[in-house]
Write a protein that holds these residues in place. Structure first.
Motif, PDB file in Angstrom:
ATOM      1  N   ASP A 107       1.919  -7.202   5.620  1.00 29.67           N
ATOM      2  CA  ASP A 107       1.805  -7.895   4.150  1.00 29.67           C
ATOM      3  C   ASP A 107       1.269  -7.069   3.143  1.00 29.67           C
ATOM      4  O   ASP A 107       0.343  -7.237   2.642  1.00 29.67           O
ATOM      5  CB  ASP A 107       0.737  -9.070   4.455  1.00 29.67           C
ATOM      6  N   THR A 108       1.938  -6.036   2.851  1.00 31.00           N
ATOM      7  CA  THR A 108       1.804  -4.916   1.843  1.00 31.00           C
ATOM      8  C   THR A 108       2.284  -5.445   0.319  1.00 31.00           C
ATOM      9  O   THR A 108       1.541  -5.069  -0.396  1.00 31.00           O
ATOM     10  CB  THR A 108       2.518  -3.754   2.171  1.00 31.00           C
ATOM     11  N   GLU A 109       3.280  -6.409   0.280  1.00 31.17           N
ATOM     12  CA  GLU A 109       3.701  -6.640  -0.928  1.00 31.17           C
ATOM     13  C   GLU A 109       2.761  -7.343  -1.956  1.00 31.17           C
ATOM     14  O   GLU A 109       2.732  -7.202  -2.955  1.00 31.17           O
ATOM     15  CB  GLU A 109       5.134  -7.495  -0.945  1.00 31.17           C
ATOM     16  N   THR A 110       1.885  -8.121  -1.234  1.00 34.09           N
ATOM     17  CA  THR A 110       0.833  -8.862  -2.034  1.00 34.09           C
ATOM     18  C   THR A 110      -0.241  -7.806  -2.541  1.00 34.09           C
ATOM     19  O   THR A 110      -0.554  -7.874  -3.790  1.00 34.09           O
ATOM     20  CB  THR A 110       0.021  -9.897  -1.466  1.00 34.09           C
ATOM     21  N   ARG A 114      -2.585  -6.713   6.553  1.00 35.56           N
ATOM     22  CA  ARG A 114      -2.438  -7.895   7.815  1.00 35.56           C
ATOM     23  C   ARG A 114      -0.931  -7.865   8.386  1.00 35.56           C
ATOM     24  O   ARG A 114      -0.206  -7.252   7.620  1.00 35.56           O
ATOM     25  CB  ARG A 114      -2.736  -9.088   7.465  1.00 35.56           C
ATOM     26  N   VAL A 115      -0.735  -8.153   9.424  1.00 42.98           N
ATOM     27  CA  VAL A 115       0.732  -8.517   9.911  1.00 42.98           C
ATOM     28  C   VAL A 115       1.216  -9.685   9.442  1.00 42.98           C
ATOM     29  O   VAL A 115       0.492 -10.693   9.606  1.00 42.98           O
ATOM     30  CB  VAL A 115       0.752  -8.325  11.628  1.00 42.98           C
ATOM     31  N   MET A 116       2.514  -9.699   9.304  1.00 44.23           N
ATOM     32  CA  MET A 116       3.186 -11.008   8.511  1.00 44.23           C
ATOM     33  C   MET A 116       3.125 -12.008   9.793  1.00 44.23           C
ATOM     34  O   MET A 116       3.367 -11.492  10.687  1.00 44.23           O
ATOM     35  CB  MET A 116       4.457 -10.749   8.155  1.00 44.23           C
ATOM     36  N   PHE A 125      13.914  -3.038  11.497  1.00 45.17           N
ATOM     37  CA  PHE A 125      13.027  -3.950  10.749  1.00 45.17           C
ATOM     38  C   PHE A 125      12.614  -3.245   9.587  1.00 45.17           C
ATOM     39  O   PHE A 125      12.335  -1.818   9.706  1.00 45.17           O
ATOM     40  CB  PHE A 125      11.742  -4.040  11.606  1.00 45.17           C
ATOM     41  N   ASP A 126      12.607  -3.540   8.433  1.00 42.75           N
ATOM     42  CA  ASP A 126      11.896  -3.005   7.246  1.00 42.75           C
ATOM     43  C   ASP A 126      10.506  -3.324   7.583  1.00 42.75           C
ATOM     44  O   ASP A 126      10.009  -3.805   8.508  1.00 42.75           O
ATOM     45  CB  ASP A 126      12.243  -3.918   6.075  1.00 42.75           C
ATOM     46  N   LEU A 127       9.593  -2.595   6.801  1.00 45.77           N
ATOM     47  CA  LEU A 127       8.110  -2.654   7.011  1.00 45.77           C
ATOM     48  C   LEU A 127       7.445  -3.449   5.842  1.00 45.77           C
ATOM     49  O   LEU A 127       6.968  -4.505   6.221  1.00 45.77           O
ATOM     50  CB  LEU A 127       7.536  -1.165   6.921  1.00 45.77           C
ATOM     51  N   ASP A 128       7.386  -3.207   4.570  1.00 46.84           N
ATOM     52  CA  ASP A 128       6.708  -3.892   3.565  1.00 46.84           C
ATOM     53  C   ASP A 128       7.133  -5.279   3.334  1.00 46.84           C
ATOM     54  O   ASP A 128       8.273  -5.615   3.152  1.00 46.84           O
ATOM     55  CB  ASP A 128       6.773  -3.000   2.546  1.00 46.84           C
ATOM     56  N   GLY A 129       6.376  -6.152   3.467  1.00 47.54           N
ATOM     57  CA  GLY A 129       6.498  -7.471   3.156  1.00 47.54           C
ATOM     58  C   GLY A 129       7.625  -8.000   4.337  1.00 47.54           C
ATOM     59  O   GLY A 129       7.665  -9.535   4.207  1.00 47.54           O
ATOM     60  N   LEU A 130       7.841  -7.490   5.203  1.00 44.39           N
ATOM     61  CA  LEU A 130       8.361  -8.072   6.345  1.00 44.39           C
ATOM     62  C   LEU A 130       7.768  -8.062   7.593  1.00 44.39           C
ATOM     63  O   LEU A 130       7.431  -9.070   8.335  1.00 44.39           O
ATOM     64  CB  LEU A 130       9.728  -7.330   6.404  1.00 44.39           C
ATOM     65  N   LEU A 131       7.199  -6.915   8.057  1.00 46.78           N
ATOM     66  CA  LEU A 131       6.313  -6.822   9.233  1.00 46.78           C
ATOM     67  C   LEU A 131       4.822  -6.839   8.831  1.00 46.78           C
ATOM     68  O   LEU A 131       3.853  -7.398   9.407  1.00 46.78           O
ATOM     69  CB  LEU A 131       6.670  -5.366  10.054  1.00 46.78           C
TER      70      LEU A 131
END
Length: 236
Positions: free
Chosen positions: A28-31, A97-99, A20-26
């Protein structure tokens, strides 16, 4: 958005391991990144456009800063940009938060003893900050590769290095083609394909359609994942 092409359907192959990638996938850091990058750009009369963002996301922090400064012609060094970004984002990242669908999917794979790992462009310090409040969830992964600080990852995404290193650290060291990658960013998709892996892409809604075509499978959310398409135990 077409979720999968006919060619991609025929290309699905059985896998045994998941990365798994982390950011924006697991998480919600991309926002958070988008807001901070936009605020920095606006303070200099610039605009952080979707086109620039597509070039930024998925890269290690230093490379993201270089791309942002160059593409927006900002009157600061990448180092200064990164310093300002970290200062502005730190508190928000600690409460990220977790996606949707992420926790269910990770717990499912863990319960079925499917080996899982995380391959993130973050450095170790930033990774630790983001996952601190989700320790139980991230304890389910066999290992984490932090591309921004790992000496074995010589080149960041879109180069395949991080995924090859990540695969090599599973106990049974699977062949790359036995690893399925989950990604949100075009740079990450390119890296996974370059490593010889299949990749499920869950892109941001602002990601240009043309940048999603190379993914093995495209979904709107991790809530839509059907592991059985890749020979993995189905979700109940």
């Amino acid at each position: 958005m077409n979720r999968v092409s006919c060619a991609a359907k025929l290309a699905f192959k059985k896998v045994t391991h998941v990365i798994f990638d982390l950011d924006g996938l697991l998480l919600d850091t991309e926002t958070i990144y988008k807001r901070v990058f936009s605020d920095i750009a606006k303070s200099h009369g610039k605009v952080y456009t979707p086109e620039i963002r597509a070039k930024v996301i998925g890269r290690v922090e230093e490379e993201s800063a270089k791309v942002a400064v160059t593409e927006m012609n900002l009157p600061m060094s990448p180092e200064k940009f990164l310093q300002q970004y970290k200062s502005m984002a730190e508190q928000s990242l600690a409460d990220v938060r977790v996606m949707p669908g992420a926790e269910r999917l990770v717990k499912h794979f863990h319960s079925k003893q499917i080996p899982m790992a995380v391959a993130t462009s973050s450095g170790q310090d930033t990774y630790d900050l983001k996952v601190a409040k989700h320790a139980a969830l991230f304890s389910m992964f066999s290992h984490v590769v932090t591309g921004g600080s790992d000496p074995e990852v010589k080149r960041g995404k879109p180069n395949p290095d991080i995924f090859l290193v990540c695969a090599s650290r599973f106990k049974d060291c699977p062949k790359p083609e036995l690893c399925l990658v989950f990604e949100d960013a075009p740079n990450g998709v390119q890296a996974a394909l370059g490593a010889g892996m299949q990749v499920v892409m869950v892109p941001d809604e602002q990601t240009d359609e043309s940048l999603c075509k190379m993914a093995t499978l495209r979904l709107h959310s991790l809530e839509e994942v059907k592991p059985e398409l890749f020979g993995l135990p189905p979700l109940k």
